[in-house]
Design an enzyme around this catalytic site. Structure first.
Site, mmCIF file in Angstrom:
data_model
loop_
_atom_site.group_PDB
_atom_site.id
_atom_site.type_symbol
_atom_site.label_atom_id
_atom_site.label_comp_id
_atom_site.label_asym_id
_atom_site.label_seq_id
_atom_site.Cartn_x
_atom_site.Cartn_y
_atom_site.Cartn_z
ATOM 1 N N CYS B 112 2.282 -6.877 22.275
ATOM 2 C CA CYS B 112 3.174 -7.044 23.198
ATOM 3 C C CYS B 112 2.954 -5.891 24.274
ATOM 4 C CB CYS B 112 4.655 -7.091 22.607
ATOM 5 S SG CYS B 112 6.037 -7.528 23.742
ATOM 6 N N HIS B 241 4.468 -11.269 17.847
ATOM 7 C CA HIS B 241 4.482 -10.147 17.207
ATOM 8 C C HIS B 241 4.275 -10.489 15.628
ATOM 9 C CE1 HIS B 241 6.950 -7.174 19.926
ATOM 10 N NE2 HIS B 241 7.115 -8.370 20.414
ATOM 11 N N GLU B 243 3.878 -8.296 13.163
ATOM 12 C CA GLU B 243 4.775 -7.279 12.223
ATOM 13 C C GLU B 243 6.046 -7.776 12.425
ATOM 14 O OE1 GLU B 243 4.147 -7.012 15.542
ATOM 15 O OE2 GLU B 243 6.217 -6.164 16.389
#
Lengths: 992, 281
Positions: B112, B241, B243
């Site tokens: 990002c 994302h 994570e």
């Protein structure tokens, strides 16, 4: 020397912002415009060479792939109108600040060169518009006259060679601080004149108290010691006004109220806050005894409860209504970053883990003429939404849930509730973190942003109604990145034990933050001349009460001040030692050697006289609704799903990051297509554990039109019910009460004050009754008591509104449940009895009625249901669970079905109900405390076993055919609708 | 014995996904995972050379005030390391540490805002490692708004990308307002395709076909580009994302679907860690 750098998009590159503005001009203002392009302008003050300006333009200020730039030359050409919008002097310019830093860094002379950058934006319009239309676009869409400067250029006379002359909105202040002394030894009329002219918002009795204080010979002797006389300094007067403001002292909630309950019986209530709010918490905690998990209630910036042996949870909800009415973006942004500092500044500091926001607006399609100084509700909606988006997203705090509430009366003042939760280690170096301690000699350090004139009189401003001369200096725009850098720094400092405790600078600025914390030591000695300023020209009293954002006040032990300041410098955060805490009993403020305020701590904090008010309850009577049961309930259901208070809020939800920090478990949007309306949020604050936090809200302002008691009871019930619906439990759930009222003090301009105060009394009674029954202690709260608009002959008062927010622990998030139907063949259950309770309902509102049968919370039966449901969910017996709220069972059925992407067959005759003879009453009644649950057939017997002895009935099944089918009370085929059509009706209204 | 894998997760100045990114590195088996504030690099307390795997998490560097990650890139390009007077052979700019890290063949993952940073630094795609200049960009979504939504991603099996090795498709959230990928020229785009640098594309739900249709392609990215890597595959940036999906309860439909306990995003970090162990970086 001023220079202008302009940045525009290259030909062929999409200008998404320009397109968005064009759509709004067409759709919101109804004006024809063909094209809107945007150009960003940086006006740079400082001695930079052309080569340096070009390097800045080509470097940090533009994107070489998609943008083009110019230095001192206009990019705009061939347009009909050009509107350039920039800030007025003194308004926070975050982009300008970042650009200035970037340029200094680029030039490699970071501290040696003076560069200041002011930003503005050009909107280049092509279309058949006259000057009047261009001015309207500027005024109603692009700029806010309170904070912005606007320049409009006509394409016909535009000279691109000349362009726009550079202009820097500098604050023209001189560094000549003045101290004024005010003679309070005057008559009553003159006292009131002083209060009103200085926006002190103090009443006559309070002004007299100040006057008399200065006649005390002991006081005068003390003052003489520090060079002050019998007149009050401006700093003292302003500081007292802040500290004694309704905003800070909650005078109405602490008033002595004589309450006539409508039967002629009159009771005296000595402080609603103590009697009902704190009283309820005391009762709940006493019942918990040894297992009491409340740690810090009502004493700090936020409430603290235990999460587990090692961690505490912190939560606070605030409002920022008045500023958001006048500057929706800046007001709301300031609201969210402001409430962030409350849990952050609790005890020894906490890490922020979630935001939850609730906004109350007038309908965005409001079509009637607007009273003066009121913005169109759609503009407020968009501005507030965007302000909270920037504040939340840029701070890296997930916005886990929230809601939007609509009522015409929020035209008078929108309500912007922002809440933030946090976690703090239970102990640091063996000491509990939720307790604040300060010792005499500790240094007073201010850290974060600098002080300007922004926000002066914020606390006193919000303690009054919105009127013609509401001050424009009361405007702040938050800066989430400055705050993020500060909080990053302070959490490191906390873990290194470099300070004793901290608090935020919010309403009242240093006067409040230092004034309040000084109570812990017993006094303070502070030098305002040391405070870092944004610009010259502030008088000492302005420095003292300025509400400039992103600042914390930290108590640092003298032996650690060096390490604390060094860490701040390393992490590029400003921190300044302003003085020290003392045990002198005096609030002593100096400017250099000169004393500017010297107040007795007891007088400052406890001197405010108690208000004496009367309240009288007269139950309102509305016209009895009279309309036939509709022949086509399918159409009725779709109309209900399209009500603003019921429809999908997805377009807003998606613009908030609800997943940052990685612990998202139950999201605001759930179901087969990720678009069903979740009842509550569940997050995991610690990624190596499955223990979670549930967060939910309840708000039911429409019921205030009938009885504020039931309004409050319903709001509390809704919050608790939502939390239980996803897997929360009453055993570990805490509440926050947030009252937003219209002025309840009877006066010439508020002739119905006694009624409005009675509404407040009743809401408090409900809060006591319901929270003590549920065992949900309030741990913090807030009130905002002057949500009225009064200009000319127009007075708009908001409906009395209680937002109740809850949060609590969930032992294992893997047991959490969502509201969407899961599998065909699952059995549909309703929990709880349905009564004929449509008073104040969405169904009555749709038909033009208020009615009289207000939905009533029955706390005992509800509590039993919540306890059993929580257990059933923990045991894994529930496939889906959705609460019945606005729009009742009908809306809950539709939402459960279409969120699951499945049909449902339901027999309404099986719904347990009392005195309900009509199908529309049955499906739209808003009786609280009910749930719609689906259960897998193989769990049914275990499920029923749990609910033995309670009102729970199987009313249908989940089907594969994608239709919601209802059979009516007389066995008739009542309704059969495609779930896709229901969902479309629900999604359409706010999909912009 | 496999070497110790040391990860650095860079934070500060508006970064906000450092905690979950560090958690991903730990779950992936890295022995040392440190969240390091930019100021610790700038004052010389920490040095990039002490790590194998640089994580640049999501967030809003300097508020993205000058365009996403622009001010952040400017800082890395121009900020000097303080407090190292007297040290011999010291790099003076933070960027020099970055350059050396890349030249040493170590791993960098930007997610990002971290991806935006790599692009604006000219580190991605950087076909010619010696000459880093920005050749692509990430800018405002076509919708003109920030959006949080889950997207399906098609993986290029022929990509040299270290992180996506062995993966076929992914389902992850995007959370950005400036994720629209635009190449600087047709040649740049052609070369990205030719060298299989486009490791991830927004796709239909079966992850088989890249798509330009909103909302599956949430931002209007050219050729549906969601993530690109360097020719070596060791530097990788992506808008979605990974994570944010480390456990099944992160999935938006975990209460209604049978899902593996571990979230899909972890695979990228596992690939990185095992690559480091294999290559003995």
């Amino acid at each position: 020397m001023l220079n202008r750098i302009e940045i525009g998009f290259r030909e062929g590159i999409r200008d998404a912002l320009g397109e968005k503005i064009r759509r709004r001009i067409v759709e919101h203002l109804g004006l024809a415009v063909d094209r809107v392009r945007t150009v960003d302008v940086y006006t740079i003050e400082g001695d930079l060479t052309t080569a340096e300006l070009e390097a800045a333009a080509a470097g940090p200020l533009s994107d070489p792939i998609i943008q083009t730039w110019s230095v001192n030359r206009a990019l705009a050409d061939r347009f009909d109108w050009l509107v350039e919008v920039g800030f007025r002097p003194g308004v926070t310019d975050n982009v300008g600040k970042t650009a200035g830093e970037a340029i200094r860094l680029l030039l490699g002379r970071a501290d040696a060169v003076f560069v200041r950058v002011y930003t503005s934006r050009q909107y280049i319009l092509n279309g058949p518009l006259g000057r009047a239309e261009a001015e309207r676009i500027a005024a109603d869409l692009l700029a806010n006259d309170l904070i912005d400067r606007t320049h409009i250029f006509d394409g016909k006379t535009w000279d691109p060679a000349r362009g726009v002359a550079p202009c820097a909105p500098k604050v023209a202040g001189e560094d000549r601080p003045r101290l004024e002394e005010i003679d309070l030894d005057v008559d009553d009329a003159a006292l009131l004149e002083i209060s009103s002219a200085r926006v002190l918002a103090l009443n006559l009795e309070e002004m007299r108290k100040l006057r008399d204080h200065l006649k005390d010979p002991d006081v005068l002797r003390e003052r003489a010691r520090v060079g002050l006389g019998a007149r009050m300094t401006d700093a003292e007067l302003e500081c007292l006004a802040q500290t004694w403001s309704e905003h800070c002292k909650h005078k109405i909630f602490n008033a002595r109220i004589s309450y006539d309950d409508g039967t002629g019986r009159v009771r005296v209530i000595d402080s609603l806050f103590d009697t009902y709010v704190k009283g309820a918490t005391r009762a709940v905690r006493a019942r918990m005894g040894e297992s009491d998990w409340c740690l810090s209630v009502f004493v700090d910036n936020a409430g603290v409860i235990r999460f587990d042996e090692h961690w505490n949870l912190v939560f606070k909800v605030e409002t920022h209504n008045s500023p958001s009415a006048l500057d929706p973006y800046g007001g709301a942004l300031t609201g969210i970053v402001g409430v962030n500092r409350d849990p952050f500044g609790t005890g020894r500091g906490a890490k922020l883990i979630f935001n939850t926001d609730v906004f109350c607006f007038a309908p965005p399609d409001y079509a009637q003429p607007l009273p003066p100084r009121i913005m169109h509700p759609r503009r407020i909606y968009e501005g507030v939404r965007e302000g909270v988006e920037h504040g939340g997203n840029k701070s890296g705090i997930p916005t886990v849930n929230g809601c939007l509430v609509f009522d015409d009366r929020y035209l008078g003042k929108p309500l912007v509730y922002c809440g933030t939760g946090a976690v703090m280690p239970a102990r640091l170096d063996g000491q509990p973190t939720h307790v604040k301690e300060i010792l005499p000699g500790d240094r007073i350090v201010m850290t974060g942003g600098r002080i300007g004139k922004d926000g002066i009189h914020g606390a006193t401003f919000s303690s009054g109604e919105l009127h013609e001369s509401s001050p424009v200096t009361a405007f702040q725009i938050g800066d989430p990145i400055t705050q993020k850098k500060m909080t990053d720094f302070l959490l490191v400092a906390r873990d290194r034990n470099l300070y004793r405790c901290l608090t935020d600078n919010g309403a009242g600025g240093l006067s409040s933050s230092v004034g309040e914390t000084a109570q812990l030591a017993g006094g303070c000695d502070l030098d305002l001349a040391k405070a870092p300023l944004k610009y010259a020209g502030l008088d000492p009293w302005e420095i003292l009460i300025s509400e400039s954002q992103e600042r914390m006040t930290v108590a640092v032990p003298p032996e650690k001040i060096g390490a604390f300041l060094a860490l701040a410098a390393k992490m590029d955060v400003e921190a300044t030692d302003l003085g020290c805490y003392t045990d002198s009993g005096r609030f002593h403020i100096r400017y250099g050697d000169k004393t500017v305020a010297f107040l007795d701590m007891d007088f400052l904090h406890d001197g405010v006289p108690q208000l004496k008010l009367s309240a009288c309850w007269t139950p309102p009577v509305h016209a009895e609704p009279d309309f036939p049961e509709p022949a086509d309930l399918g159409t009725a259901l779709k109309a209900m799903l399209a009500r603003l208070n019921i429809c999908s809020k997805e377009s807003v939800v998606r613009q908030y990051d609800h997943e940052v920090q990685g612990g998202s478990v139950v999201k605001p949007l759930v179901g087969a297509a990720n678009d069903g309306p979740s009842d509550a949020a569940v997050i995991r604050p610690f990624l190596d554990s499955f223990a979670g936090v549930v967060v939910a809200n309840g708000i039911c302002p429409r019921y205030s039109d009938l009885d504020a008691y039931q309004m409050a009871a319903a709001a509390i019930d809704e919050a608790v019910r939502n939390a239980v619906a996803v897997g929360g439990t009453l055993d570990h759930l805490a509440g926050l009460d947030n009252f937003c009222w219209c002025d309840p003090v009877e006066s010439e301009k508020t002739p119905d004050g006694a009624y409005k105060l009675a509404q407040l009394v009743r809401a408090n009674e409900a809060l006591y009754d319901v929270t003590t029954c549920y065992g949900v202690p309030c741990i913090s709260g807030k009130d905002s008591m002057k949500n009225d608009y009064a200009i000319g002959n127009t007075k708009i008062s908001i409906p009395p509104t209680l937002l109740f927010s809850v949060f609590g622990r969930i032992d294992d998030v893997r047991r959490a449940v969502t509201m969407d139907a899961k599998k065909p063949g699952d059995l549909v259950y309703i929990l709880g009895m349905t009564y004929n309770e449509l008073g104040g309902s969405e169904w009555y509102a749709l038909n033009g009625f208020v009615g009289n049968t207000v939905p009533r919370v029955r706390p005992e039966t509800a509590k039993a249901r919540y306890d059993v449901l929580a257990r059933a969910i923990r045991l894994g017996l529930v496939a889906s669970c959705h609460d019945c709220a606005d729009g009742g069972l009908g809306v809950a059925l539709a939402e459960t079905a279409f969120a699951g992407g499945m049909g449902m067959d339901v027999d309404l005759a099986k719904v347990p109900a009392e005195a309900v003879g009509r199908n529309d009453v049955l499906i739209f009644s808003e009786t609280p405390s009910r749930f719609l649950v689906t259960v897998s057939p193989d769990r049914e017997s275990a499920f029923i076993e749990q609910f033995r002895g309670q009102t729970a009935a199987r009313i249908g099944t989940v089907t594969t055919d994608g239709r919601l089918r209802l059979w009516g009370l007389r066995g008739e085929a009542l309704l059969s609708e495609e779930i896709g059509a229901l969902k479309a009706a629900w999604q359409r209204p706010l999909n912009f | 014995m496999a070497p110790t894998v040391k990860c650095i997760v860079l934070t500060g100045n508006g970064t906000n996904c450092e905690m979950e990114m560090a958690h991903a590195c730990r779950l992936a088996g890295a022995e040392v995972v440190e969240i390091v504030h930019l100021s610790e690099l700038l004052c010389g307390e920490k040095r990039l050379e002490d790590y194998h795997f640089l994580n640049l998490p999501g967030g809003f560097l300097d508020g993205d005030d000058l365009g996403s990650a622009k001010a952040g890139a400017n800082r890395i390009l121009h900020a000097k390391i303080r407090g190292r007077a007297g040290a011999t052979n010291a790099e003076t700019r933070l960027y020099d540490q970055f350059s050396r890290f890349i030249e040493d063949g170590k791993l960098i993952l930007g997610v990002c805002n971290g991806f935006q940073l790599l692009v604006k630094l000219g580190v991605l795609p950087a076909f010619d490692a010696a000459e880093r200049a920005q050749t692509v960009t990430l800018t405002y979504n076509d919708s003109g708004r920030f959006e949080d939504r889950w997207v399906h991603l098609k993986v290029d099996p022929a990509s040299p990308c270290v992180y996506t090795e062995g993966l076929t498709g992914l389902y992850l959230p995007v959370r950005h307002g400036e994720g629209k990928f635009i190449p600087g020229s047709a040649e740049v785009l052609a070369r990205l395709h030719r060298e299989h640098c486009i490791a991830l594309q927004y796709s239909t739900a079966d992850t088989a076909t890249a798509t330009l249709d909103y909302p599956a392609n949430p931002n209007g990215s050219v050729d549906a580009v969601a993530g690109i890597c360097s020719a070596s595959g060791r530097i990788f940036g992506m808008m979605p994302h990974p994570e944010a999906y480390l456990h099944r309860t992160n999935h938006p439909r975990w209460t209604r679907e049978d899902l593996p306990e571990t979230g899909m995003g972890l695979a990228l970090f596992r690939n990185a860690v095992s690559f480091i162990k294999r290559q003995r970086l």
